[in-house]
Enzyme design. Structure first.
Site, short mmCIF file in Angstrom:
data_model
loop_
_atom_site.label_atom_id
_atom_site.label_comp_id
_atom_site.label_asym_id
_atom_site.label_seq_id
_atom_site.Cartn_x
_atom_site.Cartn_y
_atom_site.Cartn_z
N GLY A 12 41.65 51.11 44.63
CA GLY A 12 40.38 50.74 45.24
C GLY A 12 39.31 51.82 45.28
O GLY A 12 38.46 51.80 46.17
N ARG A 65 49.09 29.58 38.19
CA ARG A 65 47.80 30.25 38.23
C ARG A 65 46.74 29.42 38.99
O ARG A 65 45.94 29.96 39.74
CB ARG A 65 47.31 30.54 36.81
CG ARG A 65 45.90 30.98 36.94
CD ARG A 65 45.09 31.64 35.93
NE ARG A 65 45.70 32.32 34.86
CZ ARG A 65 45.31 32.10 33.59
NH1 ARG A 65 44.38 31.23 33.32
NH2 ARG A 65 45.87 32.78 32.62
N ARG A 91 44.34 40.49 37.74
CA ARG A 91 44.82 39.15 37.38
C ARG A 91 43.77 38.47 36.52
O ARG A 91 42.57 38.59 36.78
CB ARG A 91 45.03 38.28 38.63
CG ARG A 91 46.07 38.77 39.58
CD ARG A 91 47.44 38.83 39.01
NE ARG A 91 48.08 37.52 38.82
CZ ARG A 91 49.33 37.39 38.39
NH1 ARG A 91 50.04 38.45 38.07
NH2 ARG A 91 49.86 36.20 38.25
N ILE A 92 44.24 37.74 35.52
CA ILE A 92 43.31 36.94 34.73
C ILE A 92 42.98 35.69 35.51
O ILE A 92 43.88 35.03 36.05
CB ILE A 92 43.93 36.60 33.35
CG1 ILE A 92 44.04 37.90 32.54
CG2 ILE A 92 43.09 35.56 32.63
CD1 ILE A 92 44.66 37.73 31.19
N LEU A 93 41.70 35.40 35.63
CA LEU A 93 41.25 34.25 36.42
C LEU A 93 41.01 33.06 35.50
O LEU A 93 40.50 33.22 34.38
CB LEU A 93 39.97 34.63 37.18
CG LEU A 93 40.18 35.74 38.21
CD1 LEU A 93 38.86 36.39 38.62
CD2 LEU A 93 40.91 35.20 39.44
N HIS A 109 34.58 47.46 33.79
CA HIS A 109 35.64 47.64 32.80
C HIS A 109 35.56 49.07 32.25
O HIS A 109 34.47 49.54 31.93
CB HIS A 109 35.49 46.63 31.67
CG HIS A 109 36.56 46.76 30.63
ND1 HIS A 109 37.83 46.28 30.81
CD2 HIS A 109 36.55 47.35 29.41
CE1 HIS A 109 38.56 46.57 29.74
NE2 HIS A 109 37.80 47.22 28.87
N THR A 141 32.73 35.95 32.26
CA THR A 141 32.76 34.63 31.62
C THR A 141 34.22 34.35 31.28
O THR A 141 35.07 35.25 31.39
CB THR A 141 31.90 34.63 30.34
OG1 THR A 141 32.37 35.67 29.47
CG2 THR A 141 30.42 34.86 30.66
N LEU A 144 37.88 37.02 28.19
CA LEU A 144 38.24 38.26 28.88
C LEU A 144 37.38 39.44 28.43
O LEU A 144 37.31 39.75 27.24
CB LEU A 144 39.72 38.57 28.61
CG LEU A 144 40.28 39.81 29.32
CD1 LEU A 144 40.37 39.58 30.82
CD2 LEU A 144 41.64 40.17 28.75
N ASP A 145 36.75 40.11 29.40
CA ASP A 145 35.96 41.32 29.15
C ASP A 145 34.85 41.12 28.12
O ASP A 145 34.54 42.02 27.35
CB ASP A 145 36.88 42.48 28.70
CG ASP A 145 37.90 42.86 29.76
OD1 ASP A 145 37.59 42.69 30.96
OD2 ASP A 145 38.99 43.31 29.40
C1 GRF Z 1 38.98 51.20 37.04
O1 GRF Z 1 39.03 52.07 35.95
C2 GRF Z 1 38.33 49.91 36.66
O2 GRF Z 1 37.29 50.06 35.74
C3 GRF Z 1 39.46 49.15 36.02
O3 GRF Z 1 40.58 49.48 36.80
C4 GRF Z 1 40.38 50.74 37.44
C5 GRF Z 1 40.51 50.49 38.90
O4 GRF Z 1 40.44 51.68 39.64
N1 GRF Z 1 39.16 47.76 35.94
P1 GRF Z 1 40.15 51.61 41.21
O5 GRF Z 1 41.17 50.65 41.82
O6 GRF Z 1 38.74 51.12 41.40
O7 GRF Z 1 40.34 53.00 41.69
#
Ligand code: GRF
Length: 218
Positions: A12, A65, A91-93, A109, A141, A144-145
């Site tokens: 987090g 899911r 998780r993939i939504l 990302h 969207t 993914l990514d």
């Molecule tokens: C980050 O690098 C984020 O871009 C990716 O997962 C990592 C999560 O890190 N999706 P944190 O939990 O925010 O420290």
């Protein structure tokens, strides 16, 4: 003021960057709550210590899911947020979930999309020999990514980097970029033009290096 719910799965740190930016006024949003699909996510504790309501919607208790997505949506909607921010949410939504929050579901990302969608982005960047790497904030969207890019920040890949040193350099930019991108959204300055995001730069007084599209209005 717009409100945001943050979805996490782990430590987090991006969540904490958003909470702290909101607390010190740099990010004009109210963090309504934090949800994790993992009950043990350290980020839940970090949020709670900052006085933010935080709870788990355990994916292990919803093997299908669709059932997990529905439980997650119910928990989100209890806070009626304007923005749903994915911050290390692993998780993939499903398409229905993504459609429900279309236009207000945002992700960060750890690569310069469209390069390196998916996992292990830093090692893959090293393996590919790229000299520039970074992070991307984008609208989510169903693919993914692959959603419209709101902002990107680039870092150099240095000789001697390993995945950890590169990840740390990118993460420092993530903590800067995500609050800024969400601020633009909260200020209604983002417009979708086809698959592109344009930023109304009127209040910024100039173009930003991290925005791919800047319109000169005003
Ligand atoms: C980050 O690098 C984020 O871009 C990716 O997962 C990592 C999560 O890190 N999706 P944190 O939990 O925010 O420290």
């Amino acid at each position: 003021m717009k409100s945001v719910v943050i979805l996490i799965s782990g430590r987090g740190s991006n969540m904490a960057a958003l909470i702290d930016a909101a607390a010190d006024g740099a990010l004009p949003v109210r963090v309504a709550g934090v949800l994790s699909n993992r009950p043990g996510a350290p980020g839940l504790e970090i949020a709670a210590r900052r006085g933010i309501p935080a709870r788990a919607v355990d994916h292990a208790r919803h093997p299908r899911r669709e059932a997990f997505d529905a439980a997650l949506a119910e928990a989100i909607d209890a806070w009626a947020p304007d923005i749903v921010a994915l911050a290390g949410f692993m998780r993939i939504l499903g398409d229905d979930f993504v459609a429900r929050y279309a236009g207000r579901l945002i992700n960060i990302h750890p690569s310069l999309l469209p390069a390196f969608p998916g996992l292990h982005t830093h090692q893959r960047a090293l393996d590919a020999g790229v000299r520039v790497h970074g992070c991307t904030v984008h609208f989510v969207t169903p693919a993914l990514d692959h959603g419209p890019i709101i902002a990107q920040a680039a870092v150099p890949v240095l000789d001697g980097d390993d995945a950890d040193s590169l990840a740390a350099r990118v993460l420092a930019q993530e903590h800067r970029l995500y609050p800024q991108a969400i601020r633009w959204f909260a200020e209604d300055r983002l417009r979708l033009i086809g698959a592109r995001v344009a930023l109304d730069a009127a209040q910024e007084g100039g173009a930003s290096l991290v925005s791919p599209r800047v319109s000169a209005r005003g």
